[in-house]
Design an enzyme around this catalytic site. Structure first.
Site: not given
Length: 336
Positions: A22-24
């Site tokens: 997961f990012e941001g």
């Protein structure tokens, strides 16, 4: 629906694992108010609990041979040492509650402004090798999470990878030359210092089982960087040297104990001069059971086969004789 969708993709393409990345904004689980990092504690935060439950279900469904890995950014992991909210430290509850299921963690030590280490010093990408040593040490030792009263317990070194970009153009920051990266890794694994080192490992190091390197990416290293796989060749040479040393050390240990364990034509040969062998247990370096063999023939030697032996890797072998004496060895299959 999420789990079933992943199962469909995994089954169709026969993947042997899944990476949590997961990012941001997707790293915001609306759990900034969390004050109990246990499974019971995260149950009050559905978005967080659902992620943990989903990957627990996948791991249980496919079994221990299915790899579960994660590659979060530093602010979501080490960032929680200084501050915990919906963003900073937000991945820590996931690591903590998937610690048994997670096989490898590779926090991205690039594209980041850096974080505070356990020595209270700030380590940014400009500090290069010291950032690698400081922020990797944190993952293994664990730390208190901000001012929440919660604690991240850390992971075994055998589940931790150092994650670096293959070349300067592969990331916005964080690139280390292979020499610098190997210096940092070698310090963490053996305690051997290097020029310019300012970070000192916390008590408990070094970590000889530190797992290795993850890079972004093999494609950049092979062609986009224009350096003809410079990074992978350098690290391969380093690990080959370490494996040769380990092989020599294992030979000395095995001989002195009057018990031999070695690979012969991709089969594991075991012999015991003093007593017949009762039980042999074999694990990979993730702690996953590869083989458990009960010797009903009352013999002093065995030749064991397993499909896992056809790959070059290190195995933990536990030999129990008829007197109940246990001896543990690290045995590498070099496939030669």
């Amino acid at each position: 629906m999420f789990v079933n969708g992943l199962k469909a993709i995994i089954d169709e393409y026969q993947f042997d694992g899944v990476d949590i990345d997961f990012e941001g904004g997707s790293m915001n689980f609306s759990a900034g108010g969390l004050r109990d990092i246990s499974y019971a504690g995260i149950s009050a935060y559905p978005r967080l609990k659902n992620v943990v439950d989903a990957f627990k279900e996948l791991k249980a469904y496919y079994g221990p041979g299915f790899l579960l890995t994660a590659a979060p950014e530093t602010q979501y992991v080490q960032g929680g040492y200084s501050t915990y909210n919906d963003t900073f430290g937000s991945f820590l509850p996931i690591i903590q509650n998937l610690r048994n299921e997670l096989d490898l963690l590779a926090v991205q030590l690039y594209n980041t402004g850096g974080e505070n280490g356990l020595d209270g010093q700030y380590y940014g990408s400009a500090k290069k090798a010291n950032m690698v040593t400081g922020l990797t040490d944190m993952i293994i030792k664990g730390y208190n999470i901000g001012t929440t009263g919660m604690r991240f317990d850390g992971l075994p070194a055998s589940k931790v990878l150092i994650a670096l970009p293959a070349c300067p153009s592969a990331a916005g920051s964080g690139y280390l030359t292979p020499t610098e990266g190997i210096n940092a890794m070698n310090y963490l694994r053996t305690g051997t210092t290097f020029s310019g080192r300012t970070y000192t490992m916390q008590p408990g190091g070094p970590y000889p089982s530190l797992r290795g390197l993850m890079t972004w990416s093999v494609n950049w290293d092979a062609s986009s960087c224009g350096n003809s796989s410079e990074l992978s060749k350098a690290y391969a040479a380093y690990f080959a040297t370490q494996s040769a040393k380990l092989k020599a050390e294992d030979k000395i240990e095995l001989t002195s104990n009057k018990t031999l364990a070695y690979f012969k034509d991709n089969a594991l040969a075991i012999s015991n001069e003093a007593s017949s062998i009762d039980q042999v247990e074999i694990y990979n370096m993730l702690g996953q059971s590869i083989l458990s063999y009960k010797n009903i023939q009352d013999t002093n030697s065995l030749l064991l086969e397993n499909r896992s032996f056809s790959t070059k890797q290190l195995f933990i072998v536990i030999v129990t004789d008829k007197q109940g004496t246990k001896k543990t060895f690290k045995v590498m299959n070099f496939l030669n």
